[in-house]
Design a protein around this motif. Sequence first.
Motif, PDB file in Angstrom:
ATOM      1  N   THR A   4      22.592 -16.293  30.692  1.00 31.02           N
ATOM      2  CA  THR A   4      21.311 -15.613  30.932  1.00 31.02           C
ATOM      3  C   THR A   4      20.225 -16.198  30.030  1.00 31.02           C
ATOM      4  O   THR A   4      19.084 -16.402  30.466  1.00 31.02           O
ATOM      5  CB  THR A   4      21.452 -14.092  30.675  1.00 31.02           C
TER       6      THR A   4
ATOM      7  N   ILE B 100      19.121 -19.410  31.495  1.00 29.68           N
ATOM      8  CA  ILE B 100      18.218 -19.190  32.644  1.00 29.68           C
ATOM      9  C   ILE B 100      16.827 -18.801  32.142  1.00 29.68           C
ATOM     10  O   ILE B 100      15.811 -19.316  32.614  1.00 29.68           O
ATOM     11  CB  ILE B 100      18.791 -18.086  33.568  1.00 29.68           C
TER      12      ILE B 100
ATOM     13  N   LEU C 287      16.363 -13.550  42.038  1.00 29.50           N
ATOM     14  CA  LEU C 287      16.761 -13.556  40.631  1.00 29.50           C
ATOM     15  C   LEU C 287      17.914 -12.566  40.377  1.00 29.50           C
ATOM     16  O   LEU C 287      18.857 -12.873  39.637  1.00 29.50           O
ATOM     17  CB  LEU C 287      15.549 -13.198  39.779  1.00 29.50           C
TER      18      LEU C 287
ATOM     19  N   LEU D 171      21.582 -13.338  38.923  1.00 28.65           N
ATOM     20  CA  LEU D 171      22.100 -12.639  37.742  1.00 28.65           C
ATOM     21  C   LEU D 171      23.344 -11.797  38.079  1.00 28.65           C
ATOM     22  O   LEU D 171      24.216 -11.611  37.231  1.00 28.65           O
ATOM     23  CB  LEU D 171      21.012 -11.770  37.120  1.00 28.65           C
ATOM     24  N   ASN D 172      23.425 -11.312  39.315  1.00 28.82           N
ATOM     25  CA  ASN D 172      24.641 -10.609  39.761  1.00 28.82           C
ATOM     26  C   ASN D 172      25.854 -11.517  39.606  1.00 28.82           C
ATOM     27  O   ASN D 172      26.926 -11.095  39.168  1.00 28.82           O
ATOM     28  CB  ASN D 172      24.519 -10.220  41.232  1.00 28.82           C
TER      29      ASN D 172
ATOM     30  N   VAL E 129      25.995 -14.233  37.633  1.00 33.23           N
ATOM     31  CA  VAL E 129      26.196 -14.542  36.214  1.00 33.23           C
ATOM     32  C   VAL E 129      26.958 -13.425  35.517  1.00 33.23           C
ATOM     33  O   VAL E 129      27.870 -13.661  34.732  1.00 33.23           O
ATOM     34  CB  VAL E 129      24.826 -14.782  35.514  1.00 33.23           C
ATOM     35  N   TRP E 130      26.579 -12.180  35.824  1.00 31.97           N
ATOM     36  CA  TRP E 130      27.203 -11.031  35.159  1.00 31.97           C
ATOM     37  C   TRP E 130      28.377 -10.460  35.962  1.00 31.97           C
ATOM     38  O   TRP E 130      28.995  -9.498  35.515  1.00 31.97           O
ATOM     39  CB  TRP E 130      26.158  -9.934  34.932  1.00 31.97           C
TER      40      TRP E 130
ATOM     41  N   SER F  64      28.309 -14.675  29.831  1.00 31.03           N
ATOM     42  CA  SER F  64      27.195 -14.214  30.677  1.00 31.03           C
ATOM     43  C   SER F  64      25.894 -14.169  29.886  1.00 31.03           C
ATOM     44  O   SER F  64      24.830 -14.527  30.394  1.00 31.03           O
ATOM     45  CB  SER F  64      27.489 -12.822  31.228  1.00 31.03           C
TER      46      SER F  64
ATOM     47  N   PHE G 183      16.786  -6.232  35.104  1.00 32.80           N
ATOM     48  CA  PHE G 183      18.093  -6.377  35.754  1.00 32.80           C
ATOM     49  C   PHE G 183      19.171  -5.746  34.873  1.00 32.80           C
ATOM     50  O   PHE G 183      20.011  -4.977  35.346  1.00 32.80           O
ATOM     51  CB  PHE G 183      18.413  -7.868  35.981  1.00 32.80           C
TER      52      PHE G 183
ATOM     53  N   ILE H 146      14.418 -10.106  33.865  1.00 29.08           N
ATOM     54  CA  ILE H 146      15.813 -10.216  33.405  1.00 29.08           C
ATOM     55  C   ILE H 146      16.224  -8.944  32.651  1.00 29.08           C
ATOM     56  O   ILE H 146      17.316  -8.417  32.859  1.00 29.08           O
ATOM     57  CB  ILE H 146      16.002 -11.485  32.537  1.00 29.08           C
TER      58      ILE H 146
END
Lengths: 178, 293
Positions: free
Chosen positions: A15, A18, A157, A161-162, A164-165, A11, A49, A46
């Motif tokens: 990130t 990205i 975004l 990212l939700n 991705v993580w 992750s 987040f 980011i």
Amino acid sequence: MQPRFSRLMLSTFMTLGILIALEIGTSAFFPALGWREYRLAFNVVIILFMALKLTTPLLPWFVMMLQLVHAAFSVEGWALGTLVGILVSLIASYLKEILQFSSAIATIVTVQLFQIVWYVLTVSVICLKLGTFESFSLLFWNAMPGTLLLSLLSPVLFNLLNRVWNVEEMVNRSGMEI
Amino acid sequence: MRRIVSESSKIKIINNLLVLVFALYGISQKRFDLEEMTLFQKIVVEVVAPVQKGLSSGREELVSLIDNYVRIVNTSKENAFLKKKIDRLENDLFQMEEIRRENFRLKQMLSYSEDIGQSKVLAQVIGWDSANQFKVLRLNRGSNDGIKVMSPVITHLGLVGYIYRVGTNYSDVLTILDPNNRVDALVERTRTHGIVEGVFNYHCSLKYISRTDPVEVGDKLITAGVGGIYPKGVKVGMVTDIDRETTGMTLGVEITPSVDFHKLEEVLVLLPKTDASTAQTSTEPSVEVAKGH
């Protein structure tokens, strides 16, 4: 334990990828199209987040890694954003219970408020380094148009990212945190 | 469970403190007027700068793409075919016009560079600083081309700034729009000394001008040649506003830079004189034209 750590690393690298793509966009793509007045600080969103959604104890190191990459695109360097990122994440950790991201509007408002806090801290440190607070308001207001656009983009975004993580899934599995 | 949570909190506090200490040390060491690239930064810049360069040099294609294709998605097939044909022709014309403009700019730059008895490198602007608070731009030339930190950067219109940090093939310029860049300048007409500082909004201010100095709107500013960075006599900008209402001993003077930073595409980097003597064998000034890496 092993898969969880490898998942974190995956992750993190995604990130960073990205962030690099977005930094290239803001430093070269938009200026090439003639938009040079304002820059979109995607690194800030980011980090917000991470501060708002993750509770991992490794968060400060993630913030530092993101800022190290950001430093290749900005003379701001890594240290200033890292310091502000950690202070903002500490503030976020106390407010997490009352914050919610159920709607896009809620995300936009939350991100905008935290960006304001971010820039108050950042501009204060820059002014301290410059030895004068003469440019405080100019620097602060200069950053605001970019923050508004970033806040509007933040639901998209955050959604990315939700994924991705894997935030939802990990919260459910562990019952508490990543 | 409580023990696990408290251990996790302890780790979090330790991590926060450690990184905060690093960050505070980093800020205390940070200079906004000069920086040496770390190995990590050099690697990242060498990897991503070609992409920035590609995006920057593909500007006309990007503009053409947006103008000519995105807007005609919903037209009929026949229309699309004919429009594409017209677009192609327009695109060719657009590209030719771009080449003509570039040719004109380069000619101006070359003719200007002949007046400067110093070796120089012509470089393209490939990116801007991604943070709003700093006015820095990235060039497609680096230490391989002889560029060193503190090398002055100019165009035929005037002063741009100086090299803030250098990579192998890329370098960053701290422009005169940035408040960390201070230029010792002269008012051409009155020979009054002052310091030009950036004020973020594509303007600069001239500081330390006494209220009794006869500075007027429209006065031109040139570099004073003091301080060892900039050569003497390079155009800096023009006085566009004077605030005589301010209290204190000095005037508030607003400067509009000679260089239009919104349209900046190519710049000249003046090489240090020690390099100039080795790089220049004849008396003719030499200019390397950026063809890209």
